[in-house]
Design an enzyme around this catalytic site. Structure first.
Site, PDB file in Angstrom:
ATOM      1  N   GLU A 173       0.793  -1.248   0.000  1.00  0.00           N
ATOM      2  CA  GLU A 173       0.000   0.000   0.000  1.00  0.00           C
ATOM      3  C   GLU A 173       0.818   1.287   0.000  1.00  0.00           C
ATOM      4  O   GLU A 173       0.548   2.192   0.794  1.00  0.00           O
ATOM      5  CB  GLU A 173      -0.972  -0.038   1.191  1.00  0.00           C
ATOM      6  N   GLU A 196      -5.919 -10.992  -1.182  1.00  0.00           N
ATOM      7  CA  GLU A 196      -6.762 -10.759   0.007  1.00  0.00           C
ATOM      8  C   GLU A 196      -8.230 -10.717  -0.401  1.00  0.00           C
ATOM      9  O   GLU A 196      -8.956  -9.778  -0.078  1.00  0.00           O
ATOM     10  CB  GLU A 196      -6.372  -9.431   0.685  1.00  0.00           C
TER      11      GLU A 196
HETATM   12  C1  HAH Z   1      -5.491  -4.789   4.026  1.00  0.00           C
HETATM   13  N1  HAH Z   1      -5.641  -3.396   3.907  1.00  0.00           N
HETATM   14  C2  HAH Z   1      -4.110  -5.173   4.615  1.00  0.00           C
HETATM   15  O1  HAH Z   1      -3.186  -5.429   3.582  1.00  0.00           O
HETATM   16  C3  HAH Z   1      -4.198  -6.392   5.507  1.00  0.00           C
HETATM   17  O2  HAH Z   1      -2.947  -6.586   6.108  1.00  0.00           O
HETATM   18  C4  HAH Z   1      -5.254  -6.212   6.580  1.00  0.00           C
HETATM   19  O3  HAH Z   1      -5.287  -7.339   7.445  1.00  0.00           O
HETATM   20  C5  HAH Z   1      -6.560  -5.972   5.952  1.00  0.00           C
HETATM   21  C6  HAH Z   1      -6.620  -5.317   4.794  1.00  0.00           C
HETATM   22  C7  HAH Z   1      -6.816  -2.963   3.223  1.00  0.00           C
HETATM   23  C8  HAH Z   1      -7.286  -1.592   3.510  1.00  0.00           C
HETATM   24  C9  HAH Z   1      -6.914  -0.854   4.642  1.00  0.00           C
HETATM   25  O4  HAH Z   1      -6.094  -1.378   5.532  1.00  0.00           O
HETATM   26  C10 HAH Z   1      -7.389   0.449   4.836  1.00  0.00           C
HETATM   27  C11 HAH Z   1      -8.229   1.006   3.935  1.00  0.00           C
HETATM   28  C12 HAH Z   1      -8.616   0.279   2.838  1.00  0.00           C
HETATM   29  C13 HAH Z   1      -8.147  -1.005   2.647  1.00  0.00           C
END
Ligand code: HAH
Length: 339
Positions: A143, A250
């Site tokens: 990200e 994911e």
């Molecule tokens: C993901 N982010 C992460 O990669 C993962 O490590 C976590 O457990 C869940 C989701 C997605 C995300 C976020 O953290 C914030 C805003 C939008 C999407």
């Protein structure tokens, strides 16, 4: 008559997702110490890959500067070994779930570029080094791209302190620690054209500099209304045109639209059918791209436990996976094994 119905259902339940997709790509699930117990049977039958949901993140394994804590991560690695599964590593360099000490020096001032780079390297070599024989691919950077606007980079502490080369440094260093590991860049909203094109230009720049990046991780936190199958197709084509392999890292499919603040008691039959139709279309697309897609990982196993119960609305139940709260296959499961 009743016997026959049960018989037919039992036969359908015999189908194993990982067996069905053997010639296509690995089928993974995010797990944690609770879910490997609770979902053990489903995991053994249907999945041949796991990812630690939280247990390998920076704050989990490296809470203090001179202290690494691997107990929970090791538990998941043991589970993977006992069940002959593959394991993805998630994640080395991310702005989320990081300890406070990481970006500060001993006086409490912001860390310098050199200090942070040194810490990044120590972290990568310790964590990747420990699991060198167990983890076949890593989300090296997670990200790093800004969601909207023209700016490519998210203004994270990694970016603000080190500069934009933190990404390149992380990949080069990871490659030196485990030259055999496949190294991924991972992000959400990665099929939305605006963000997709920024991620593409970041990856293109890395490839042009011969940075060892091998794969694009499309997170796949989608919902029953969006994105479109065409958007997913175009994103796969675009990333693959750089010679990268693709993984859906994911995957889950919320029953709520992104901006829906409502709350359901139960998902209606219509919603579950719509979810099944979407999963069906998306998996047909994935099968079409089996030459570039090397893994599809769900962010969870069954609807009794999903991070979406607390995101983006805390305490709102969601039903985004293939198995229901009682671990029974949902309409979506039957659709994606029927080809
Ligand atoms: C993901 N982010 C992460 O990669 C993962 O490590 C976590 O457990 C869940 C989701 C997605 C995300 C976020 O953290 C914030 C805003 C939008 C999407």
């Amino acid at each position: 008559m009743e016997d026959k119905i049960y018989c037919a259902k039992d036969q359908r339940e015999e189908v194993s997702l990982k067996e069905k997709y053997k010639e296509y790509f690995a089928i993974g699930a995010a797990v944690n110490p609770y879910s490997i117990k609770k979902h053990e049977k489903l995991l053994q039958k249907h999945f041949n890959s796991i990812t630690a949901e939280n247990e390998m993140k920076f704050v989990s394994v490296h809470p203090e500067e001179n202290k690494y804590t691997f107990e929970k991560a090791d538990l998941l690695v043991d589970f993977k070994k006992a069940n002959n599964m593959k394991m993805r590593g998630h994640t080395l360099v991310w702005h989320g779930q990081v300890p406070d000490w990481l970006f500060t020096d001993s006086e409490g001032n912001p860390a310098s570029r050199d200090l942070l780079l040194g810490r990044m390297k120590d972290h990568i070599s310790t964590v990747m080094g420990r699991y060198k024989n167990e983890i076949y691919c890593w989300d090296v950077v997670n990200e790093a791209v800004q969601d909207s606007g023209n700016e490519v980079y998210r203004k994270s502490k990694w970016f603000n302190i080190i500069g934009e080369d933190f990404i390149e440094q992380a990949f080069r260093f990871a490659n030196s620690v485990d030259p055999g590991a496949k190294l991924f860049y991972n992000d959400y909203n990665a099929v939305i054209p605006e963000k997709r094109d920024k991620i593409y230009s970041l990856l293109k720049g890395l490839k042009e500099k011969d940075v060892p990046v091998h794969g694009m991780g499309i997170q796949g936190h989608w919902n029953i209304y969006s994105p479109t199958v065409q958007e997913i197709r175009e994103a796969i084509e675009k990333y693959a045109s750089l010679g990268l392999e693709i993984q859906i890292t994911e995957l889950d499919m919320s029953v709520y639209a992104w901006n829906d603040k409502g709350k359901l008691e139960e998902p209606s039959t219509e919603l579950l059918e719509l979810q099944a139709k979407r999963y069906d279309e998306i998996f047909s697309l994935f099968r079409e791209y089996k030459d570039v897609i090397t893994g599809v990982t769900f962010w969870g196993v069954a609807d009794d436990y999903t991070w979406l119960d607390d995101f983006p609305v805390k305490g709102r139940k969601n039903w985004p996976l293939l198995f229901d709260v009682n671990h029974e296959p949902k309409p979506a499961f039957y659709k994606i094994v029927d080809f």
